[in-house]
Scaffold this active site. Structure first.
Site, PDB file in Angstrom:
ATOM      1  N   PHE A 125      14.518   4.121 -32.359  1.00 35.20           N
ATOM      2  CA  PHE A 125      13.200   4.121 -33.168  1.00 35.20           C
ATOM      3  C   PHE A 125      11.925   3.671 -32.546  1.00 35.20           C
ATOM      4  O   PHE A 125      11.727   2.962 -31.096  1.00 35.20           O
ATOM      5  CB  PHE A 125      12.943   3.094 -34.045  1.00 35.20           C
ATOM      6  CG  PHE A 125      12.926   4.136 -35.634  1.00 35.20           C
ATOM      7  CD1 PHE A 125      14.630   4.580 -36.471  1.00 35.20           C
ATOM      8  CD2 PHE A 125      11.860   4.127 -36.526  1.00 35.20           C
ATOM      9  CE1 PHE A 125      14.303   5.354 -36.715  1.00 35.20           C
ATOM     10  CE2 PHE A 125      11.875   5.392 -37.735  1.00 35.20           C
ATOM     11  CZ  PHE A 125      13.642   5.511 -37.778  1.00 35.20           C
ATOM     12  N   GLN A 151      -1.646   3.816 -42.270  1.00 42.14           N
ATOM     13  CA  GLN A 151      -0.368   4.990 -41.348  1.00 42.14           C
ATOM     14  C   GLN A 151      -0.601   5.796 -41.827  1.00 42.14           C
ATOM     15  O   GLN A 151       0.066   6.677 -43.105  1.00 42.14           O
ATOM     16  CB  GLN A 151       1.285   4.062 -40.954  1.00 42.14           C
ATOM     17  CG  GLN A 151       1.749   4.763 -40.222  1.00 42.14           C
ATOM     18  CD  GLN A 151       3.271   3.905 -39.672  1.00 42.14           C
ATOM     19  OE1 GLN A 151       4.069   3.984 -41.073  1.00 42.14           O
ATOM     20  NE2 GLN A 151       3.259   2.778 -38.340  1.00 42.14           N
ATOM     21  N   HIS A 163       2.247   9.362 -40.504  1.00 37.27           N
ATOM     22  CA  HIS A 163       3.124   9.182 -40.199  1.00 37.27           C
ATOM     23  C   HIS A 163       2.795  10.804 -39.447  1.00 37.27           C
ATOM     24  O   HIS A 163       2.948  11.047 -40.050  1.00 37.27           O
ATOM     25  CB  HIS A 163       3.881   9.525 -41.148  1.00 37.27           C
ATOM     26  CG  HIS A 163       5.417   8.906 -40.607  1.00 37.27           C
ATOM     27  ND1 HIS A 163       6.264  10.502 -39.421  1.00 37.27           N
ATOM     28  CD2 HIS A 163       6.965   8.809 -40.859  1.00 37.27           C
ATOM     29  CE1 HIS A 163       7.204   9.866 -39.801  1.00 37.27           C
ATOM     30  NE2 HIS A 163       7.451   8.682 -40.166  1.00 37.27           N
ATOM     31  N   LEU A 202       8.328  13.682 -46.011  1.00 46.46           N
ATOM     32  CA  LEU A 202       8.595  13.048 -44.658  1.00 46.46           C
ATOM     33  C   LEU A 202       9.415  13.864 -43.886  1.00 46.46           C
ATOM     34  O   LEU A 202      11.262  14.004 -44.708  1.00 46.46           O
ATOM     35  CB  LEU A 202       8.832  11.790 -44.989  1.00 46.46           C
ATOM     36  CG  LEU A 202       9.488  10.416 -43.968  1.00 46.46           C
ATOM     37  CD1 LEU A 202       8.423  10.740 -42.945  1.00 46.46           C
ATOM     38  CD2 LEU A 202      10.103   9.742 -44.501  1.00 46.46           C
ATOM     39  N   GLU A 233      11.490   9.934 -38.447  1.00 49.95           N
ATOM     40  CA  GLU A 233      10.830   9.451 -36.590  1.00 49.95           C
ATOM     41  C   GLU A 233      12.726   9.551 -36.465  1.00 49.95           C
ATOM     42  O   GLU A 233      12.693   9.544 -34.737  1.00 49.95           O
ATOM     43  CB  GLU A 233      10.439   7.611 -36.590  1.00 49.95           C
ATOM     44  CG  GLU A 233      10.106   7.702 -35.925  1.00 49.95           C
ATOM     45  CD  GLU A 233       8.701   6.193 -35.673  1.00 49.95           C
ATOM     46  OE1 GLU A 233       8.744   6.303 -36.198  1.00 49.95           O
ATOM     47  OE2 GLU A 233       9.809   4.958 -35.012  1.00 49.95           O
ATOM     48  N   ARG A 245       3.023   5.544 -33.907  1.00 46.85           N
ATOM     49  CA  ARG A 245       2.872   6.254 -35.239  1.00 46.85           C
ATOM     50  C   ARG A 245       1.539   6.337 -34.567  1.00 46.85           C
ATOM     51  O   ARG A 245       1.239   7.600 -34.888  1.00 46.85           O
ATOM     52  CB  ARG A 245       3.434   5.738 -36.326  1.00 46.85           C
ATOM     53  CG  ARG A 245       4.819   6.213 -36.740  1.00 46.85           C
ATOM     54  CD  ARG A 245       5.449   5.348 -38.142  1.00 46.85           C
ATOM     55  NE  ARG A 245       6.882   5.462 -38.393  1.00 46.85           N
ATOM     56  CZ  ARG A 245       7.498   5.528 -39.309  1.00 46.85           C
ATOM     57  NH1 ARG A 245       6.922   4.644 -40.036  1.00 46.85           N
ATOM     58  NH2 ARG A 245       8.860   5.552 -39.282  1.00 46.85           N
ATOM     59  N   HIS A 248       1.204   8.160 -45.016  1.00 48.01           N
ATOM     60  CA  HIS A 248       2.653   7.379 -45.031  1.00 48.01           C
ATOM     61  C   HIS A 248       2.402   5.865 -46.069  1.00 48.01           C
ATOM     62  O   HIS A 248       3.505   5.692 -45.915  1.00 48.01           O
ATOM     63  CB  HIS A 248       3.786   7.603 -43.800  1.00 48.01           C
ATOM     64  CG  HIS A 248       4.974   7.411 -43.783  1.00 48.01           C
ATOM     65  ND1 HIS A 248       5.548   7.699 -44.266  1.00 48.01           N
ATOM     66  CD2 HIS A 248       5.423   6.080 -43.157  1.00 48.01           C
ATOM     67  CE1 HIS A 248       7.116   6.697 -44.762  1.00 48.01           C
ATOM     68  NE2 HIS A 248       6.973   6.444 -43.567  1.00 48.01           N
ATOM     69  N   ARG A 299       2.417  -0.489 -38.417  1.00 51.98           N
ATOM     70  CA  ARG A 299       3.689  -0.694 -38.923  1.00 51.98           C
ATOM     71  C   ARG A 299       4.855  -0.055 -37.960  1.00 51.98           C
ATOM     72  O   ARG A 299       4.446   1.420 -37.593  1.00 51.98           O
ATOM     73  CB  ARG A 299       4.018  -0.816 -39.921  1.00 51.98           C
ATOM     74  CG  ARG A 299       5.282  -0.521 -40.249  1.00 51.98           C
ATOM     75  CD  ARG A 299       5.381  -0.700 -41.605  1.00 51.98           C
ATOM     76  NE  ARG A 299       5.956   1.059 -42.102  1.00 51.98           N
ATOM     77  CZ  ARG A 299       6.815   1.380 -42.160  1.00 51.98           C
ATOM     78  NH1 ARG A 299       8.344   1.347 -41.919  1.00 51.98           N
ATOM     79  NH2 ARG A 299       6.492   3.150 -42.472  1.00 51.98           N
TER      80      ARG A 299
END
Lengths: 239, 131, 592
Positions: C121, C235, C237, C247, C250, C292, C360, C395
């Site tokens: 990730f 955030q 995304h 969405l 990721e 991100r 996001h 995050r």
């Protein structure tokens, strides 16, 4: 912009005891979903229209409605798919609370009745169980149910007898019965063996047809019948 | 606080006519009717055989009646249709696995039809020889 | 007016709320006491937005990985604005929680030998993200919901919309809720209250969030004097579908997906994330596996330079998964294939997916201490609605699913503990607040002004998108703040078209908008006050484009005032383990 006619079954219990139909002309393009059309109506035409929705990406299971008589997720059906006027009704076989909002309580009761959780006596909680991809594959599809209720609207047996546990609940029971980590099958079989368990199903098969997540509840329920038959037979000899 | 009772649409008697899928399901269930007729014919034949030649001749005449032939042909079609629906459902009810891998549904369905073919060939061989 | 008593009331039935409920039940059993746990949710629990999380949940798992590495990744990812004591607690407890979920039946993806499979990730040094295909949030939520059915002491009030927290003598006394099915109000007296209502992504026009993610709980706590912390950090995304904002996980990049501009060029190498990694060999913290904030910022730069493509009306870049092959995509990313096909008619097996950034996640939220308790005694918060201090200015993907488990559990245990030693507040002193709420709801239902909630909502989401986007400047943020304040006053002149009681969803949307406006104001205020660029808060203003640790190694705190504008204050950051350093990825971040 091109428009399309939506015919929606309205039910306003504070005004009348009977439902009525109302038509709306909504703009649409290739990507407009039924849910977006409903949102358009609520925001720009009639603020009193009531329906459930949330994720708009076919995973939360809120927005099930009957579209031209078929159970569908509003967010995953598109206006472009339907020529002519589109009729929208609340999900069939459930009591209607208001407009497109049905009473889901019986569905939740059935779900809870089958003990849909892992039953395992081992206390060693610091370690994961081993589960091979093949063992996982046995039940994985059946764990994909989003509890949208479309299969109950597709099931005439549930329509005739709401006490029938129904496709989603029986599938969930089967999902846990098939899980290599589970030891609770004997407890769940009590529910499955009942007349309102697997044996009310006559394999119409429409539940699997309408499932938006390809869970195939009809397969799960009928595999449940095989298990139930075995279980009843074994119990017969035990006596 | 209890919710209000709401409106509960009753399922009408003709519910199975409202949806193509339900109609097809009812047709599948109805295949039992010509099949019952066919079995009744067989049983009657067996009975008349025991009753003597005259009785059996009567039965043969009954079986040659065009209406009887049509209904029995219908029974054959019905049983094949029922077999077709059953065969497609079978791999979903009894998913077969060999060495951890699921056998594709298509193969199981083909296998079942192959079984039907085998029975027919056997039938033709047994009775064809006798004539 | 009806009322009920429960030792612990939980507001919100998503991942954090359910985890808290189970933890409270377990805690009470262990202590040998009987406690009634009541969970209220404005939707059925399985509809909660946890359901839409896709990629996975992070925890140190493999032999090569270390707790220190997860700590460093999270702190660097936060641009040193995370509370380091909290991060330390988190990384130590994440694994235990994921194992617990496994023991409850979560269908985690597995290696051939039957052990847990992990995936890469963004912003993480090594693969440590547990996943259940690309429906991890769905499986976590359903596992928690189904497990909660085992506990008869957990009672649910589904489709109850909580309007306010009740307080007596500066301590929490319960909540006041509206039963959606009847429109009637109910007072729920409690010794502890946990807010677990999720984020506020719906403040923005273009977002990945469900319609219910309206920040209700944040606003309730805020109105009772609890600070909203770090609200300026929103955030984006990097990969949402054009048009809807749905969405695209990721995990696509974790599995090796590429990001291309309209010329087919992997543009991320131009933004400090290179050098380019070879096809089929994704490398942690390089290129597509950057964090991100950096990826969304790179999109903005490409868009400015005219190197983005077009999909319908949207500027897009492309997420290319084709080289992964059909079988692998259908095993690891089946939901992504389904979504791309259904919503933009693209088959990821044969075509790159057009994508663009979308709001996001709300990094900020209700300020809590390390034990999830707010400044209002007896009020706890956990999950996205809370700012326990884990995410700071940015995050890392897959930290939030673990967060809601770790801190959902902690909040549940703390709330249960408090309930053992506390008595119910006097019901008489609750009555006044209940009557006030009743009047307010009645006034709103009958409101006959000249504004509609739809009109105001549209202006709000537009203002937030324009003023508090990926890059911000003084003027834009000020304009957004001015607009929000104007909308707040116009909100007083609203008109409802539905005056019914049963399932009056227009009324609820109207109340949600009222909550949203309060949080939007806090967001703008904090954003304006932070005169530096850090993590997800990037300013274009001259001299403010770099991080400024001398003046702004601080949390923003916004306090509500009833009849005056909200107030901004600052709070020191816990940097006890790791002093702020240069935050770098790609080759520039080697060894970090």
């Amino acid at each position: 912009m091109t428009t399309k006619r939506l015919s929606i079954q309205r039910y306003l219990p504070e005004q009348s005891k009977t439902p009525f139909w109302q038509e709306f002309e909504v703009p649409f393009d290739d990507s407009t979903s039924i849910l977006e059309a409903l949102n358009h109506i609520k925001e720009d035409m009639d603020g009193s229209l009531s329906y459930r929705w949330s994720c708009r990406m076919a995973i939360c299971g809120s927005c099930g409605v009957m579209v031209n008589g078929e159970p569908k997720l509003g967010c995953k059906s598109f206006l472009r798919e339907y020529p002519g006027t589109i009729s929208i009704e609340p999900l069939a076989h459930f009591p209607v609370q208001k407009d497109l909002i049905i009473d889901m309580e019986i569905f939740l009761e059935h779900l809870a009745a089958v003990q849909p959780y892992l039953i395992n006596d081992s206390q060693d909680s610091n370690q994961t169980h081993k589960q091979t991809p093949a063992q996982l594959a046995k039940y994985l599809t059946f764990s994909d149910c989003i509890n949208c209720g479309l299969c109950y609207s597709a099931c005439p047996q549930f329509g005739l007898n709401p006490e029938f546990l129904g496709p989603a609940a029986l599938t969930l029971a089967h999902r846990y019965n098939l899980d290599s980590r589970d030891q609770g099958k004997a407890q769940r079989m009590v529910q499955l063996n009942r007349e309102e368990g697997v044996w009310t199903c006559t394999f119409v098969g429409y539940c699997s047809e309408v499932c938006p997540k390809s869970v195939d509840p009809a397969a799960a329920v009928n595999q449940g019948k095989v298990e139930s038959a075995k279980d009843l037979l074994i119990n017969l000899f035990k006596r | 606080m209890a919710k209000h009772v709401g409106y509960f649409p009753e399922l009408k008697r003709n519910w199975w006519l409202k949806n193509r899928y339900f109609t097809l399901y009812m047709v599948r269930e109805a295949t039992v009717l010509p099949l019952v007729f066919f079995i009744a014919c067989l049983l009657a034949g067996l009975y008349s055989l025991l009753q003597g030649q005259q009785s059996f001749q009567g039965w043969l005449q009954f079986m040659q009646n065009p209406i009887t032939i049509v209904i029995n042909l219908l029974a054959l079609v019905a049983s094949l249709f029922h077999a077709a629906t059953f065969f497609t459902l079978f791999p979903r009810v009894m998913p077969l696995r060999v060495g951890g891998k699921a056998i594709p549904a298509k193969w199981i369905i083909l296998g079942q039809w192959f079984g039907v073919l085998l029975v027919m060939v056997l039938f033709a061989w047994v009775f064809g020889r006798g004539v | 007016m009806q009322h009920q008593d429960a030792d612990i009331v939980i507001v919100g039935g998503g991942g954090a709320g359910l985890r808290a409920a189970i933890a409270a039940a377990e805690h009470a059993r262990k202590e040998g006491i009987e406690q009634r746990i009541l969970m209220l949710s404005k939707v059925y629990p399985m509809r909660s937005h946890t359901v839409a999380a896709e990629g996975g949940a992070a925890a140190v798992t493999s032999e090569e990985d270390t707790l220190e590495a997860h700590f460093e990744d999270t702190v660097a990812g936060s641009d040193w604005l995370a509370e380091q004591g909290v991060v330390d607690y988190f990384i130590r407890h994440a694994h235990r929680e994921l194992v617990q979920l496994e023991r409850w039946g979560c269908p985690w993806s597995r290696k051939p030998d039957g052990s847990i499979q992990v995936r890469r990730f963004g912003g993480m040094k090594t693969a440590r993200t547990w996943f259940a295909a690309d429906k991890t949030g769905f499986h976590i939520l359903h596992t928690l919901f189904q497990t909660s059915l085992k506990y008869p002491e957990i009672e649910r009030l589904d489709e109850y919309f909580v309007l306010d927290v009740a307080t007596v003598g500066g301590e929490v006394a319960g909540v006041i809720a509206l039963q959606v099915a009847t429109g009637e109000l109910i007072a729920l007296r409690a010794k502890s209250v946990i807010i677990a209502t999720g984020g506020a992504g719906r403040l923005f026009q273009f977002n990945t969030n469900a319609g219910i993610v309206t920040g209700d709980g944040m606003a309730m706590a805020f109105r009772h004097g609890v600070a909203l912390r770090d609200m300026e950090f929103v955030q984006y995304h990097p990969t949402g579908l054009p048009g809807t904002g749905i969405l695209i996980t990721e995990a696509c990049r974790g599995e090796g997906g590429l990001l291309l501009n309209k010329d087919g060029y992997r543009y991320l190498q131009d933004y400090g994330l290179g050098p380019e990694t070879p096809l089929g060999e994704p490398k942690n913290k390089y290129m597509e596996l950057g964090p991100r904030d950096k990826l969304s910022q790179a999109f903005w730069q490409e868009q400015k330079a005219g190197r983005t493509g077009k999909f319908a009306d949207s500027d897009v870049v492309y997420l290319d998964l084709r080289h992964l092959g059909k079988a692998y995509l259908h095993e690891r990313l089946p939901f992504i294939c389904e979504l791309a096909q259904a919503y933009i008619n693209v088959d990821p097996v044969t075509e790159p997916i057009p994508i663009r950034p979308a709001v996001h996640y709300t990094m900020g939220g209700i300020e809590t201490d390390a034990q999830c308790e707010t400044s209002l005694k007896g009020l706890y918060a956990a999950g996205e609605c809370a700012s326990v201090g884990l995410h700071g200015a940015n995050r890392l993907g897959s930290n939030s699913l673990s967060e809601l488990l770790v801190f959902g559990r902690l909040a549940g245990e703390q709330a249960s503990q408090r309930a053992t030693a506390t008595a119910y507040a006097d019901i008489e002193s609750l009555q006044q607040q209940v009557q006030d709420q009743e009047k307010q709801v009645a006034r709103l239902r009958e409101a006959n002004g000249s504004e509609t909630w739809v009109g105001l909502k549209r202006e709000m989401v537009q203002a937030m998108e324009d003023g508090c986007g990926i890059y911000r400047d003084e003027q834009g943020m000020q304009r957004a703040l001015d607009t929000i304040r104007e909308l707040k006053s116009r909100y007083q002149d609203i008109k409802l078209s539905d005056r019914s009681r049963i399932y009056n969803t227009e009324l609820l949307q109207c109340i949600e908008l009222g909550f949203g406006l309060d949080i939007a104001e806090a967001t703008c205020l904090a954003a304006l006050g932070r005169r530096e660029s850090r993590g997800a808060h990037q300013r274009l203003d001259e001299g403010l484009q770099e991080r400024d640790d001398i003046n702004f190694l601080q949390h923003s705190l916004v306090f509500f005032n009833v009849d005056a504008p909200a107030q901004l204050r600052w709070q020191d950051v816990d940097t006890r383990f790791s002093a702020p350093a240069v935050r770098a990825y790609g080759d520039a971040g080697k060894g970090a």
